[in-house]
Structure formats: C-alpha cells, structure tokens
Design an enzyme around this catalytic site. Structure first.
Site, PDB file in Angstrom:
ATOM      1  N   ASN A  10       0.852  -1.191   0.000  1.00 42.43           N
ATOM      2  CA  ASN A  10       0.000   0.000   0.000  1.00 42.43           C
ATOM      3  C   ASN A  10       0.895   1.250   0.000  1.00 42.43           C
ATOM      4  O   ASN A  10       1.722   1.422   0.906  1.00 42.43           O
ATOM      5  CB  ASN A  10      -0.892  -0.049   1.255  1.00 42.43           C
ATOM      6  CG  ASN A  10      -1.826   1.129   1.338  1.00 42.43           C
ATOM      7  OD1 ASN A  10      -1.432   2.262   1.098  1.00 42.43           O
ATOM      8  ND2 ASN A  10      -3.062   0.882   1.711  1.00 42.43           N
ATOM      9  N   HIS A  13       0.993   6.098   2.105  1.00 44.71           N
ATOM     10  CA  HIS A  13       1.731   7.013   2.984  1.00 44.71           C
ATOM     11  C   HIS A  13       2.976   7.618   2.349  1.00 44.71           C
ATOM     12  O   HIS A  13       3.584   8.523   2.911  1.00 44.71           O
ATOM     13  CB  HIS A  13       1.986   6.344   4.333  1.00 44.71           C
ATOM     14  CG  HIS A  13       0.675   6.087   5.014  1.00 44.71           C
ATOM     15  ND1 HIS A  13      -0.169   7.109   5.368  1.00 44.71           N
ATOM     16  CD2 HIS A  13       0.018   4.935   5.297  1.00 44.71           C
ATOM     17  CE1 HIS A  13      -1.282   6.597   5.884  1.00 44.71           C
ATOM     18  NE2 HIS A  13      -1.195   5.281   5.842  1.00 44.71           N
ATOM     19  N   HIS A  46      -5.575   3.748  -1.515  1.00 46.79           N
ATOM     20  CA  HIS A  46      -6.895   4.145  -1.019  1.00 46.79           C
ATOM     21  C   HIS A  46      -7.135   5.603  -1.388  1.00 46.79           C
ATOM     22  O   HIS A  46      -6.457   6.494  -0.882  1.00 46.79           O
ATOM     23  CB  HIS A  46      -6.911   3.954   0.510  1.00 46.79           C
ATOM     24  CG  HIS A  46      -8.219   4.234   1.163  1.00 46.79           C
ATOM     25  ND1 HIS A  46      -8.407   4.087   2.515  1.00 46.79           N
ATOM     26  CD2 HIS A  46      -9.418   4.642   0.667  1.00 46.79           C
ATOM     27  CE1 HIS A  46      -9.663   4.393   2.828  1.00 46.79           C
ATOM     28  NE2 HIS A  46     -10.290   4.746   1.724  1.00 46.79           N
ATOM     29  N   ARG A  48      -9.185   8.379  -0.658  1.00 50.38           N
ATOM     30  CA  ARG A  48     -10.175   8.752   0.354  1.00 50.38           C
ATOM     31  C   ARG A  48     -11.022   9.909  -0.137  1.00 50.38           C
ATOM     32  O   ARG A  48     -10.592  10.703  -0.976  1.00 50.38           O
ATOM     33  CB  ARG A  48      -9.476   9.136   1.660  1.00 50.38           C
ATOM     34  CG  ARG A  48      -8.790   7.976   2.365  1.00 50.38           C
ATOM     35  CD  ARG A  48      -8.264   8.386   3.725  1.00 50.38           C
ATOM     36  NE  ARG A  48      -9.332   8.497   4.691  1.00 50.38           N
ATOM     37  CZ  ARG A  48      -9.591   7.581   5.639  1.00 50.38           C
ATOM     38  NH1 ARG A  48      -8.832   6.516   5.758  1.00 50.38           N
ATOM     39  NH2 ARG A  48     -10.587   7.751   6.473  1.00 50.38           N
ATOM     40  N   ARG A  52      -6.756  12.864   1.380  1.00 46.94           N
ATOM     41  CA  ARG A  52      -5.675  13.269   2.299  1.00 46.94           C
ATOM     42  C   ARG A  52      -4.323  12.689   1.895  1.00 46.94           C
ATOM     43  O   ARG A  52      -3.298  13.215   2.271  1.00 46.94           O
ATOM     44  CB  ARG A  52      -6.011  12.915   3.742  1.00 46.94           C
ATOM     45  CG  ARG A  52      -5.949  11.443   4.046  1.00 46.94           C
ATOM     46  CD  ARG A  52      -6.116  11.180   5.520  1.00 46.94           C
ATOM     47  NE  ARG A  52      -7.471  11.435   5.974  1.00 46.94           N
ATOM     48  CZ  ARG A  52      -8.039  10.774   6.995  1.00 46.94           C
ATOM     49  NH1 ARG A  52      -7.350   9.867   7.655  1.00 46.94           N
ATOM     50  NH2 ARG A  52      -9.257  11.022   7.357  1.00 46.94           N
ATOM     51  N   GLU A  73      -8.626   0.655  -2.968  1.00 50.31           N
ATOM     52  CA  GLU A  73      -9.439   0.691  -1.749  1.00 50.31           C
ATOM     53  C   GLU A  73     -10.388   1.867  -1.846  1.00 50.31           C
ATOM     54  O   GLU A  73      -9.957   2.996  -2.132  1.00 50.31           O
ATOM     55  CB  GLU A  73      -8.549   0.867  -0.521  1.00 50.31           C
ATOM     56  CG  GLU A  73      -7.800  -0.376  -0.147  1.00 50.31           C
ATOM     57  CD  GLU A  73      -6.967  -0.150   1.104  1.00 50.31           C
ATOM     58  OE1 GLU A  73      -7.049   0.916   1.726  1.00 50.31           O
ATOM     59  OE2 GLU A  73      -6.201  -1.054   1.433  1.00 50.31           O
ATOM     60  N   THR A 104      -8.295   3.486   8.653  1.00 49.07           N
ATOM     61  CA  THR A 104      -9.536   2.720   8.601  1.00 49.07           C
ATOM     62  C   THR A 104      -9.728   1.958   9.908  1.00 49.07           C
ATOM     63  O   THR A 104      -9.023   0.993  10.182  1.00 49.07           O
ATOM     64  CB  THR A 104      -9.487   1.739   7.405  1.00 49.07           C
ATOM     65  OG1 THR A 104      -9.031   2.464   6.276  1.00 49.07           O
ATOM     66  CG2 THR A 104     -10.852   1.170   7.121  1.00 49.07           C
ATOM     67  N   GLU A 154     -11.201  -9.269   3.012  1.00 52.26           N
ATOM     68  CA  GLU A 154      -9.932  -8.939   3.647  1.00 52.26           C
ATOM     69  C   GLU A 154     -10.212  -8.762   5.131  1.00 52.26           C
ATOM     70  O   GLU A 154     -11.047  -7.948   5.525  1.00 52.26           O
ATOM     71  CB  GLU A 154      -9.324  -7.666   3.044  1.00 52.26           C
ATOM     72  CG  GLU A 154      -7.995  -7.330   3.714  1.00 52.26           C
ATOM     73  CD  GLU A 154      -7.184  -6.276   2.965  1.00 52.26           C
ATOM     74  OE1 GLU A 154      -7.291  -6.179   1.732  1.00 52.26           O
ATOM     75  OE2 GLU A 154      -6.440  -5.544   3.640  1.00 52.26           O
ATOM     76  N   HIS A 193      -3.717  -4.568   7.748  1.00 47.23           N
ATOM     77  CA  HIS A 193      -3.839  -3.384   8.602  1.00 47.23           C
ATOM     78  C   HIS A 193      -2.931  -3.512   9.813  1.00 47.23           C
ATOM     79  O   HIS A 193      -3.098  -4.410  10.622  1.00 47.23           O
ATOM     80  CB  HIS A 193      -5.266  -3.095   9.066  1.00 47.23           C
ATOM     81  CG  HIS A 193      -5.458  -1.621   9.330  1.00 47.23           C
ATOM     82  ND1 HIS A 193      -4.985  -1.015  10.462  1.00 47.23           N
ATOM     83  CD2 HIS A 193      -5.999  -0.631   8.578  1.00 47.23           C
ATOM     84  CE1 HIS A 193      -5.251   0.278  10.405  1.00 47.23           C
ATOM     85  NE2 HIS A 193      -5.859   0.540   9.268  1.00 47.23           N
TER      86      HIS A 193
HETATM   87  N1  PXP Z   1      -5.949  -3.159   4.030  1.00 48.15           N
HETATM   88  C1  PXP Z   1      -6.919  -2.204   4.083  1.00 48.15           C
HETATM   89  C2  PXP Z   1      -8.275  -2.540   3.597  1.00 48.15           C
HETATM   90  C3  PXP Z   1      -6.625  -0.897   4.538  1.00 48.15           C
HETATM   91  O1  PXP Z   1      -7.587   0.035   4.594  1.00 48.15           O
HETATM   92  C4  PXP Z   1      -5.292  -0.605   4.911  1.00 48.15           C
HETATM   93  C5  PXP Z   1      -4.940   0.784   5.346  1.00 48.15           C
HETATM   94  O2  PXP Z   1      -5.177   1.664   4.319  1.00 48.15           O
HETATM   95  C6  PXP Z   1      -4.343  -1.617   4.816  1.00 48.15           C
HETATM   96  C7  PXP Z   1      -4.696  -2.890   4.397  1.00 48.15           C
HETATM   97  C8  PXP Z   1      -2.906  -1.379   5.149  1.00 48.15           C
HETATM   98  O3  PXP Z   1      -2.764  -1.029   6.479  1.00 48.15           O
HETATM   99  P1  PXP Z   1      -1.361  -0.470   6.998  1.00 48.15           P
HETATM  100  O4  PXP Z   1      -1.105   0.791   6.246  1.00 48.15           O
HETATM  101  O5  PXP Z   1      -1.600  -0.264   8.450  1.00 48.15           O
HETATM  102  O6  PXP Z   1      -0.342  -1.520   6.700  1.00 48.15           O
END
Ligand code: PXP
Length: 243
Positions: A10, A13, A46, A48, A52, A73, A104, A154, A193
């Site tokens: 992902n 960030h 994602h 949003r 952001r 996402e 999330t 998921e 997550h």
């Molecule tokens: N899976 C989903 C559905 C999420 O919303 C997120 C966070 O955006 C993640 C995985 C990844 O989480 P993390 O950034 O904490 O590794």
C-alpha cells in the site's frame, strides 16, 4: 499443498509525506515501481473522500503506469464506484470510511448494508473488477460478504497488531477461525492493517490466507533501511513461514 502468499504494498503514505509539503516528491508511483522490483505482487492505494493522501491523479497514474495488479481501496459511495469503473483496477476493496478517523478503524458492516452493497458489488463485478470486503474476523460479516456476491474478503488485523500477550493470541485465533470459515464458504481470504515485521509471521502462517496488504509500516521503515529493503524483508518473513 502450501499456497504462495501474495504481498500487496500500500503506497498511501508515500503520498502522505508528499502532501505534507505539496509538490511531487516523494512520488507514490515511483514507490509502486520500486515495490514491484522488491517482490510485491500487487499495489494497493486508497483514494479517500478527503484526498488526504492518494490523489485522483495518483490513481490515474497507478492504473495506467504500473504493471502489477492494482487494488483500489474505496468507500461504498457512488463517486468511488464511478472512479473504479473508469480505471477498472484488477481489484476493489470496499472499506468503511469516516472523515475524522486517522486510518480505517474497524471493518465494514456488510451485514447491516446488504441492500446498498449488493448492487454496488454487481456493478463492479460486471466491469471485471474483483471485489473484496474489508471486514472484522466475524463469521456474520463473512456470510454477509458472500451474500452480497463478493468473491474475496480482507480481514482487519488492526486489533491483533495493537493487542499484547494473551489478548493478541485471542485476536489471532479469531482471524484464523474466520480465515477457515472463508474457505469453507468459498471466499478468497486476504488480511491487512497494522502489520509489521514483528506481527506478520503468525498471520502469514494461517494457510487459507492468500494475500496480505501492508503499507504504513513499510513506508515508515523505509526511512531507516530504504523502501526496497523494507519490502524485501517483509517478503522474506512471509516466505519463511510458507516454505
Ligand atoms: N488493508 C486495508 C483494507 C486498509 O484500509 C489498509 C490501510 O489503508 C491496509 C490494508 C494497510 O494497512 P497499513 O497501512 O496499516 O499496513
């Protein structure tokens, strides 16, 4: 047979850091290319409602420039469905979204929203998008995901990652039971997550989970060891468990 565990990276960030200053650096698309080189099997982003981190332009570029499967996402809104239908990512993961949350928090209440989610999953699936539901490890939500026609779930691993000691083991057992239930009712099972080097292995060891989506930790760790190294290390920990 031991199934290979896919790693979805992902890149949200990377965009968070860019947006702290504005401008173009660091570029989440560059991070996606680097993730591919480091052994990722897919890229997750994602978009949003408040934009952001990932922007509409990032989404456009990720959809057109990266070779790996893209997992979009998205909140369950008409705006996001329209964007998904325009870009046709490989997969779409429907997540709950609240403006005031930092990330999330908790899974989607699929059981409480069957009437809205069923047609939405249908529209996305008709466009060839593989839809997943981001849910708590709760059999009721798994059954509901199946009922709305999603082929994938998921499981939210946030509570497991935050818990300590016995409580963490209880959360892990809940995830393992949910992953077994997913297989029993014919759903492909992913998880994610909050996962980090010290929490990934027990989740990776659950045999019916086939994909982990990981972002924040990998990008944070990249500050110290570099993005490629952080992804390679995560990949290695996952592979060690499945070997
Ligand atoms: N899976 C989903 C559905 C999420 O919303 C997120 C966070 O955006 C993640 C995985 C990844 O989480 P993390 O950034 O904490 O590794």
């Amino acid at each position: 047979m031991v199934r290979r565990l896919r790693l979805g990276v992902n890149v949200d960030h990377v965009a968070t850091i860019r947006n702290a200053r504005g401008g173009r650096h660091p570029d989440p698309v560059r991070a996606a290319h680097m993730a591919a080189a480091a052994g990722a099997d897919g890229i997750t982003a994602h978009l949003r409602e408040d934009r952001r981190h990932i922007s509409d332009r990032d989404m456009e570029r990720l959809a057109s420039e990266i070779a790996l499967p893209l997992n979009f996402e998205m909140a369950a809104t008409d705006e996001m469905v329209g964007i998904a239908l325009r870009h046709r990512p490989h997969a779409a993961c429907i997540v709950p979204e609240r403006r005031e949350e930092r990330t999330t928090e908790g899974g989607l209440d699929v059981a409480g929203n069957l009437a809205t989610l069923t047609p939405m999953v249908g529209r996305l699936a008709d466009a060839g998008i593989r839809v997943s539901m981001f849910i708590e490890a709760d059999p009721r939500q798994l059954d509901a995901a199946r009922a709305v026609g999603a082929p994938v779930v998921e499981l939210h691993t946030g509570a497991y990652c935050e818990a300590e000691g016995e409580a963490r083991l209880r959360e892990l057992a809940r995830i393992a039971a949910a992953a077994a239930h997913a297989e029993a009712i014919g759903l492909e099972c992913h998880a994610g997550h909050g996962l980090a080097f010290d929490t990934v292995k027990p989740v990776a060891a659950i045999p019916t989970i086939v994909e982990l989506n990981i972002g924040h930790f990998l990008v944070g760790e990249a500050i110290f060891i570099g993005l490629e190294a952080s992804i390679r290390r995560m990949r290695q920990l996952m592979d060690e468990v499945r070997a």
